[in-house]
Scaffold this motif. Structure first.
Motif, short mmCIF file in Angstrom:
data_model
loop_
_atom_site.label_atom_id
_atom_site.label_comp_id
_atom_site.label_asym_id
_atom_site.label_seq_id
_atom_site.Cartn_x
_atom_site.Cartn_y
_atom_site.Cartn_z
N LEU A 128 -15.24 3.67 17.94
CA LEU A 128 -14.77 2.47 18.78
C LEU A 128 -14.40 1.15 18.18
N MET A 129 -15.22 0.78 17.41
CA MET A 129 -15.14 -0.37 16.88
C MET A 129 -13.87 -0.38 15.74
N GLY A 130 -13.74 0.78 15.08
CA GLY A 130 -12.57 0.68 14.19
C GLY A 130 -11.35 0.79 15.20
N LEU A 131 -11.33 1.68 16.03
CA LEU A 131 -10.14 1.40 17.22
C LEU A 131 -9.90 -0.07 17.50
N LEU A 132 -11.07 -0.73 18.00
CA LEU A 132 -10.70 -2.08 18.31
C LEU A 132 -10.49 -3.05 17.28
N ALA A 133 -11.01 -2.80 16.05
CA ALA A 133 -10.70 -3.71 14.80
C ALA A 133 -9.30 -3.41 14.28
N THR A 134 -8.92 -2.46 14.10
CA THR A 134 -7.68 -1.96 13.57
C THR A 134 -6.48 -2.80 13.99
N PRO A 135 -6.34 -2.91 15.34
CA PRO A 135 -4.99 -3.80 15.70
C PRO A 135 -5.51 -5.22 15.48
N VAL A 136 -6.60 -5.86 15.52
CA VAL A 136 -6.75 -7.01 15.09
C VAL A 136 -6.40 -7.27 13.64
N ILE A 137 -7.04 -6.25 12.79
CA ILE A 137 -6.88 -6.46 11.25
C ILE A 137 -5.29 -6.25 10.92
N LYS A 138 -4.52 -5.48 11.89
CA LYS A 138 -3.06 -5.41 11.60
C LYS A 138 -2.31 -6.73 12.00
N LEU A 139 -3.04 -7.19 13.20
CA LEU A 139 -2.27 -8.29 13.74
C LEU A 139 -2.51 -9.57 12.64
N PHE A 140 -3.94 -9.67 12.22
CA PHE A 140 -4.03 -10.61 11.15
C PHE A 140 -3.27 -10.51 9.84
N GLN A 141 -2.81 -9.18 9.56
CA GLN A 141 -2.05 -9.19 8.47
C GLN A 141 -0.57 -9.47 8.55
N LEU A 142 -0.31 -9.15 10.11
CA LEU A 142 1.19 -9.51 10.31
C LEU A 142 1.42 -11.08 10.39
N LEU A 143 0.32 -11.48 11.00
CA LEU A 143 0.28 -12.90 11.16
C LEU A 143 0.38 -13.57 9.84
N TYR A 144 -0.45 -13.31 8.81
CA TYR A 144 -0.44 -13.56 7.43
C TYR A 144 0.77 -13.56 6.54
N TYR A 145 1.48 -12.35 6.89
CA TYR A 145 2.75 -12.08 6.25
C TYR A 145 3.87 -13.08 6.86
N VAL A 146 3.80 -13.21 8.21
CA VAL A 146 4.54 -14.06 8.94
C VAL A 146 4.64 -15.54 8.33
N ALA A 147 3.23 -15.86 8.23
CA ALA A 147 2.92 -17.41 7.87
C ALA A 147 3.66 -17.42 6.55
N VAL A 148 3.04 -16.53 5.73
CA VAL A 148 3.66 -16.72 4.10
C VAL A 148 5.15 -16.72 3.97
N ALA A 149 5.77 -15.74 5.00
CA ALA A 149 7.28 -16.00 4.83
C ALA A 149 7.86 -17.24 5.48
N VAL A 150 7.14 -17.69 6.57
CA VAL A 150 7.50 -18.98 7.07
C VAL A 150 7.47 -19.96 6.25
N LEU A 151 6.26 -20.08 5.53
CA LEU A 151 6.12 -21.05 4.38
C LEU A 151 6.82 -21.07 3.33
#
Length: 500
Positions: free
Chosen positions: A331-354
């Motif tokens: 259950l924790m893995g299911l809940l954490a995976t989208p959050v981790i993916k979201l943070f990765q996406l935000l990281y890549y977006v932030a890096v690309a924007v910067l």
């Protein structure tokens, strides 16, 4: 022999002379028949050195690409080629050597199989790398001009003069990134690649394979699109460190990274007429390739942990499986995976924007700097012109003053001459009288000898006349007397004859 046969024979001889031109002489400025692989037919300036040799890479009777090869490091400084239709990978590695580098007298004029060259080339490997240099080594021979960017003649790129030691993962990333950039960015943004010139090189580090072949610190690629009205220039660098991805740089920045800061393209590939919109599109694709490379690296890093037990878990004692903890963990893995993916996406977006912000700021800064530089240049030119004009005027003042002074002196002298002429004309008559009076005695005394001479001549003429008159009178008298006597004698003679 017919003229057509002579022409054909001459063409074959000329072609044979061209085919023999493997190594380019040091006295030549370019790469001979391989100059067509360089922008404006001009090789990079500032990279050639005494230990380097220029090679016009030929295979099967035609030029394929050009290479500047370092005999000291035994790796290419760069290889130059024109963009071609990328061929499907799968060519068998059949490494070739350049016989003339080690043996200039070799009869092998083109790239040859290393196995064939061993028996016919003297001192093979004394100035170039061989396949044996890579045996039992962590490094593999990697092409600076990758086979994936070549056309149908892929074998030509397997020349060891086009290879440098690379780690397997690094070589794979270099090939993959260049192929992606070429297919998705460089060739489409340059009219299909017809006018795309490529330089790919390696910068040696202090590490060497078997103390013979230098391991590159990084490899680089510079592209110049010479399409009319749509040209651009870009550079790419990939360091040999683990985890580093390919980086995009401008060509002037790439030149600063290379030894001796060379000039890769003449006139920086027509910098004044480059298409910035196409460069932006290329940078967008570059960002996508970099993101894909990061994703691949993330998957590769996570691959050892994806199994039921990693290396670390194998060393630990097995823990009792608890069903509740397993459900909670899932259950924790299911809940954490989208959050981790979201943070990765935000990281890549932030890096690309910067990164895009940095590119925009860099572009704006460059434009501002160019504008300021242009204004300063014009201001400097105007200031220099102003001071030069003032200097010329100041320098001409003494000359102008001298000219005015000379004219004034000439005018004064003319006035004095006119006054003297007037005075002389006014005083002309009295002066002449005084001169005549003053010279009268001299003329009188000078005339005395002439007068005496005339008197003497007159007296002589008178005496001569008197003598002539006297002698004439006496002659006349004598003639009269002689005539009378003659007549008297004639008569006496006649009378005497009568008497007889």
């Amino acid at each position: 022999m017919r003229p057509a046969r002579w022409l054909a024979l001459g063409s074959l001889l000329a072609l044979a002379g061209v085919l023999e031109g493997r190594l380019v002489g040091e006295e030549e400025a370019g790469f001979g028949e391989c100059d067509r692989f360089f922008y404006a037919g001009t090789p990079p300036a500032g990279l050639a050195a005494e230990a380097h040799v220029k090679i016009c890479q030929r295979f099967e009777g035609a030029e394929r690409f050009a290479t500047l090869y370092s005999r000291r490091d035994r790796i290419p400084v760069y290889s130059a080629f024109r963009a071609a239709r990328p061929a499907a990978a799968g060519a068998e590695p059949r490494w070739l050597v350049e016989p003339q580098i080690d043996d200039p007298t070799s009869h092998l004029k083109e790239a040859s199989d290393e196995a064939d060259a061993v028996t016919s080339v003297n001192s093979l490997g004394s100035q170039q790398a061989l396949s044996t240099d890579y045996l039992d080594s962590d490094e593999q021979s990697g092409q600076v001009y990758p086979v994936s960017l070549s056309d149908d003649f892929q074998v030509a790129t397997f020349a060891l003069t086009n290879a440098a030691p690379m780690a397997p993962s690094f070589r794979e990333r270099w090939y993959r990134d260049l192929r992606s950039l070429m297919e998705r960015a460089l060739t489409p943004q340059c009219g299909g690649g017809a006018d795309l010139y490529i330089l790919a090189g390696a910068v040696p580090s202090r590490r060497k394979v078997k103390d013979r072949v230098a391991i590159p610190a990084f490899v680089w690629l510079a592209a110049c699109c010479a399409a009319p009205g749509a040209g651009w220039a870009m550079g790419f660098v990939q360091h040999a460190r683990d985890g580093d991805i390919i980086e995009d740089v401008m060509v002037p920045e790439l030149e600063k990274l290379l030894p001796s800061s060379p000039r890769l393209f003449q006139d920086n590939c027509g910098e004044a007429q480059q298409d910035t919109e196409r460069m932006k599109k290329i940078l967008e694709v570059v960002n996508q390739v970099q993101d894909e490379e990061r994703t691949v690296q993330t998957k590769e890093d996570a691959r050892p942990l994806s199994g039921p037990q990693g290396e670390g878990s194998a060393l630990l004692p097995p823990e009792p499986a608890e069903e509740g903890r397993g459900l909670l963990g899932k259950l924790m893995g299911l809940l954490a995976t989208p959050v981790i993916k979201l943070f990765q996406l935000l990281y890549y977006v932030a890096v690309a924007v910067l990164k895009n912000i940095m590119y925009v700021l860099w572009f704006v800064t460059k434009q501002v700097c160019n504008g300021i530089e242009s204004c300063l240049y014009r201001l400097g030119s105007a200031t220099i012109s102003y001071f030069l004009t003032i200097g010329e005027e100041l320098a001409s003042i003494p000359w102008k003053v001298l000219k005015v002074t000379v004219k004034i002196i000439r005018a004064v002298l003319r006035i004095l001459c006119c006054l003297l002429k007037a005075v002389c004309r006014i005083l002309g008559i009295p002066v002449r009288v005084l001169v005549d009076v003053a010279t009268f005695p001299m003329h009188t005394i000078g005339a005395v000898p002439l007068v005496c001479k005339d008197i003497a001549m007159g007296l002589g003429g008178t005496l001569s006349l008197l003598f002539d008159a006297a002698f004439g009178t006496m002659g006349s008298l004598f003639q009269v007397i002689f005539s009378i006597c003659k007549r008297i004698g004639y008569r006496v003679t006649f009378d005497n004859s009568g008497e007889l």
